[in-house]
Design a protein around this motif. Structure first.
Motif, PDB file in Angstrom:
ATOM      1  N   SER A  34      77.164   4.617  43.810  1.00 11.16           N
ATOM      2  CA  SER A  34      75.994   4.380  42.959  1.00 11.16           C
ATOM      3  C   SER A  34      74.731   4.192  43.801  1.00 11.16           C
ATOM      4  CB  SER A  34      76.239   3.152  42.090  1.00 11.16           C
ATOM      5  OG  SER A  34      75.094   2.837  41.322  1.00 11.16           O
ATOM      6  N   GLN A  35      74.846   3.465  44.909  1.00 12.21           N
ATOM      7  CA  GLN A  35      73.673   3.234  45.762  1.00 12.21           C
ATOM      8  C   GLN A  35      73.195   4.531  46.402  1.00 12.21           C
ATOM      9  OE1 GLN A  35      73.895  -0.020  48.508  1.00 12.21           O
ATOM     10  NE2 GLN A  35      74.814  -1.410  47.020  1.00 12.21           N
ATOM     11  N   ILE A  36      74.117   5.358  46.826  1.00 12.73           N
ATOM     12  CA  ILE A  36      73.715   6.632  47.432  1.00 12.73           C
ATOM     13  C   ILE A  36      73.055   7.529  46.382  1.00 12.73           C
ATOM     14  CG2 ILE A  36      74.556   8.750  48.528  1.00 12.73           C
ATOM     15  CD1 ILE A  36      74.466   6.289  50.357  1.00 12.73           C
ATOM     16  N   ARG A  37      73.585   7.562  45.186  1.00 10.70           N
ATOM     17  CA  ARG A  37      72.968   8.361  44.120  1.00 10.70           C
ATOM     18  C   ARG A  37      71.580   7.851  43.780  1.00 10.70           C
ATOM     19  NH1 ARG A  37      78.351   9.045  40.235  1.00 10.70           N
ATOM     20  NH2 ARG A  37      79.258  10.819  41.383  1.00 10.70           N
ATOM     21  N   THR A  38      71.413   6.522  43.778  1.00  9.41           N
ATOM     22  CA  THR A  38      70.091   5.943  43.520  1.00  9.41           C
ATOM     23  C   THR A  38      69.095   6.380  44.590  1.00  9.41           C
ATOM     24  OG1 THR A  38      71.033   4.017  42.415  1.00  9.41           O
ATOM     25  CG2 THR A  38      68.804   3.790  43.287  1.00  9.41           C
ATOM     26  N   LEU A  39      69.522   6.330  45.856  1.00 17.01           N
ATOM     27  CA  LEU A  39      68.641   6.740  46.948  1.00 17.01           C
ATOM     28  C   LEU A  39      68.322   8.224  46.854  1.00 17.01           C
ATOM     29  CD1 LEU A  39      67.151   5.863  49.501  1.00 17.01           C
ATOM     30  CD2 LEU A  39      69.258   6.272  50.800  1.00 17.01           C
ATOM     31  N   GLU A  40      69.296   9.033  46.511  1.00 21.11           N
ATOM     32  CA  GLU A  40      69.056  10.469  46.359  1.00 21.11           C
ATOM     33  C   GLU A  40      68.069  10.748  45.218  1.00 21.11           C
ATOM     34  OE1 GLU A  40      73.160  12.569  48.010  1.00 21.11           O
ATOM     35  OE2 GLU A  40      73.143  11.771  45.959  1.00 21.11           O
ATOM     36  N   ARG A  41      68.160   9.986  44.142  1.00 20.15           N
ATOM     37  CA  ARG A  41      67.195  10.169  43.039  1.00 20.15           C
ATOM     38  C   ARG A  41      65.797   9.777  43.486  1.00 20.15           C
ATOM     39  NH1 ARG A  41      71.404   8.008  39.796  1.00 20.15           N
ATOM     40  NH2 ARG A  41      70.413   5.948  39.866  1.00 20.15           N
ATOM     41  N   GLN A  42      65.698   8.697  44.249  1.00 18.50           N
ATOM     42  CA  GLN A  42      64.380   8.254  44.723  1.00 18.50           C
ATOM     43  C   GLN A  42      63.743   9.296  45.641  1.00 18.50           C
ATOM     44  OE1 GLN A  42      64.772   4.398  46.520  1.00 18.50           O
ATOM     45  NE2 GLN A  42      65.287   3.355  44.590  1.00 18.50           N
ATOM     46  N   LEU A  43      64.557   9.924  46.470  1.00 20.86           N
ATOM     47  CA  LEU A  43      64.047  10.913  47.426  1.00 20.86           C
ATOM     48  C   LEU A  43      63.934  12.306  46.802  1.00 20.86           C
ATOM     49  CD1 LEU A  43      66.110   9.852  50.565  1.00 20.86           C
ATOM     50  CD2 LEU A  43      63.687   9.413  50.151  1.00 20.86           C
ATOM     51  N   GLY A  44      64.658  12.516  45.722  1.00 22.67           N
ATOM     52  CA  GLY A  44      64.654  13.829  45.087  1.00 22.67           C
ATOM     53  C   GLY A  44      65.369  14.893  45.893  1.00 22.67           C
ATOM     54  N   PRO A  46      69.373  15.803  47.945  1.00 26.47           N
ATOM     55  CA  PRO A  46      70.745  15.373  48.244  1.00 26.47           C
ATOM     56  C   PRO A  46      70.870  14.955  49.704  1.00 26.47           C
ATOM     57  CG  PRO A  46      70.637  17.760  48.177  1.00 26.47           C
ATOM     58  CD  PRO A  46      69.276  17.265  47.738  1.00 26.47           C
ATOM     59  N   LEU A  47      71.607  13.888  49.942  1.00 24.13           N
ATOM     60  CA  LEU A  47      71.779  13.370  51.297  1.00 24.13           C
ATOM     61  C   LEU A  47      73.152  13.721  51.879  1.00 24.13           C
ATOM     62  CD1 LEU A  47      70.183   9.846  50.764  1.00 24.13           C
ATOM     63  CD2 LEU A  47      69.158  11.824  51.908  1.00 24.13           C
ATOM     64  N   PHE A  48      74.116  13.952  51.004  1.00 26.55           N
ATOM     65  CA  PHE A  48      75.473  14.261  51.462  1.00 26.55           C
ATOM     66  C   PHE A  48      76.066  15.387  50.625  1.00 26.55           C
ATOM     67  CE2 PHE A  48      74.961   9.722  52.492  1.00 26.55           C
ATOM     68  CZ  PHE A  48      75.227   9.756  53.849  1.00 26.55           C
ATOM     69  N   LEU A  49      76.935  16.149  51.249  1.00 32.39           N
ATOM     70  CA  LEU A  49      77.762  17.126  50.549  1.00 32.39           C
ATOM     71  C   LEU A  49      79.148  16.528  50.415  1.00 32.39           C
ATOM     72  CD1 LEU A  49      76.688  20.368  52.456  1.00 32.39           C
ATOM     73  CD2 LEU A  49      75.839  19.540  50.244  1.00 32.39           C
ATOM     74  N   ARG A  50      79.645  16.441  49.188  1.00 36.39           N
ATOM     75  CA  ARG A  50      80.964  15.859  48.949  1.00 36.39           C
ATOM     76  C   ARG A  50      82.046  16.866  49.330  1.00 36.39           C
ATOM     77  NH1 ARG A  50      76.288  13.396  47.374  1.00 36.39           N
ATOM     78  NH2 ARG A  50      76.681  11.472  46.186  1.00 36.39           N
ATOM     79  N   ARG A  51      82.984  16.434  50.153  1.00 34.00           N
ATOM     80  CA  ARG A  51      84.098  17.267  50.587  1.00 34.00           C
ATOM     81  C   ARG A  51      85.409  16.668  50.095  1.00 34.00           C
ATOM     82  NH1 ARG A  51      81.250  21.740  51.957  1.00 34.00           N
ATOM     83  NH2 ARG A  51      79.811  21.389  53.695  1.00 34.00           N
ATOM     84  N   ALA A  52      86.491  17.421  50.262  1.00 34.00           N
ATOM     85  CA  ALA A  52      87.802  16.906  49.863  1.00 34.00           C
ATOM     86  C   ALA A  52      88.161  15.663  50.660  1.00 34.00           C
ATOM     87  CB  ALA A  52      88.867  17.987  50.053  1.00 34.00           C
TER      88      ALA A  52
END
Length: 301
Positions: A34-44, A46-52
């Motif tokens: 949730s915190q990473i998604r919040t930061l990504e929304r603030q910056l507009g 994506p900060l990470f690519l989700r992998r398996a």
């Protein structure tokens, strides 16, 4: 921008995993997500690519980590420096291989350190390199001694010292094979000698044979005991040949309890590393131990 979000982001960037970052931060995995998604929304962005298996930072994520991490580490250092007067109460959790930690590291850490003491209490765990590094990454240890250099940004490794390996046996075995039996890369005189080792895979003997004789050993373990100090005791008693760190068998060699069966021009070595979680050297009790071990290692031979 919320510093807590940046701290979580930097931890995820170093850990390469939301789950591992959550363990280090003392948060739930959904809270980290949730915190990473919040930061990504603030910056507009994506900060990470989700992998398996874990996450990979985007170029924006790498840029932000490069800019933010040093400042966050500096803030931790400022916060931790306020604990300096009480640092004698801090506990350092150290992990390492049993023999090296007992014979080398612990004497350097517990020797008298002046009127104000060593600055930390000490708790020690033993294990192999994989377990030690996994435990450090998970936050179970503060400082680790490892024979493997870790990969990734979560852990930072510094070479501590090199360990020379020696092929030894009790004097009667040297007399049995003859003083002139070993020449260059010919190990045939050793093929019928019993072997003392720490594991069925013969890690020390195999490494020595590969480095010195360009071959695998033909023998299997006669005595297998998971402690190099016990291997030395068995070799001294005449149980067979062994490959040991020189620091561990130097006294036995000097006293003639064991003899070196071979003296290669370039002996095999193994490197030890001091490993911490990136950023934690801001903590006074960790940096004291870290610097103390590096200083002591300069005198080891």
């Amino acid at each position: 921008m919320d510093l807590a979000l940046l701290r979580t982001f930097v931890t995820v960037h170093r850990a390469g995993s939301f789950t591992r970052a959550a363990a280090l931060l003392g948060l739930s995995q959904p809270a980290v997500t949730s915190q990473i998604r919040t930061l990504e929304r603030q910056l507009g962005r994506p900060l990470f690519l989700r992998r398996a298996r874990g996450v990979t930072p985007t170029t924006i994520g790498d840029e932000l980590a490069h800019k933010a991490a040093p400042h966050l580490d500096a803030l931790v250092e400022i916060a931790e420096s306020g604990l300096d007067d009480e640092s004698a109460e801090r506990t350092l959790h150290l992990a390492g291989p049993p023999e090296f930690t007992a014979e080398r590291a612990l004497p350097a850490l517990v020797e008298p350190a002046g009127e104000d003491g060593q600055g930390f209490a000490l708790r020690v765990s033993f294990g192999n390199a994989d377990d030690i590094l996994d435990g450090l990454a998970a936050g179970h240890h503060d400082l680790a001694i490892s024979t493997a250099r870790p990969r990734g940004a979560l852990l930072t490794a510094t070479p501590l010292c090199d360990e020379e390996h020696v092929l030894v046996a009790a004097p009667r075995w040297a007399e049995w094979i003859g003083s002139e039996a070993l020449h260059g890369k010919d190990a045939s005189a050793l093929e019928h000698l019993p072997v003392v080792e720490v594991h069925e895979s013969l890690p020390f003997v195999s490494r020595y044979w590969a480095a010195v004789f360009d071959r695998r050993p033909a023998a299997s373990g006669t005595v297998v005991v998971p402690d190099l100090r016990a291997v030395l005791a068995c070799a001294t008693a005449g149980a067979g040949l062994a490959v040991l760190p020189r620091y561990l068998c130097a006294s036995a060699l000097d006293q003639g309890d064991v003899v070196a069966l071979h003296e290669p021009a370039v002996p095999p070595i193994r490197t030890y590393f001091l490993v911490v979680r990136t950023g934690t050297l801001a903590m006074p009790h960790i940096v004291r131990a870290y610097e103390g071990l590096l200083l002591a290692a300069a005198e080891w031979s």
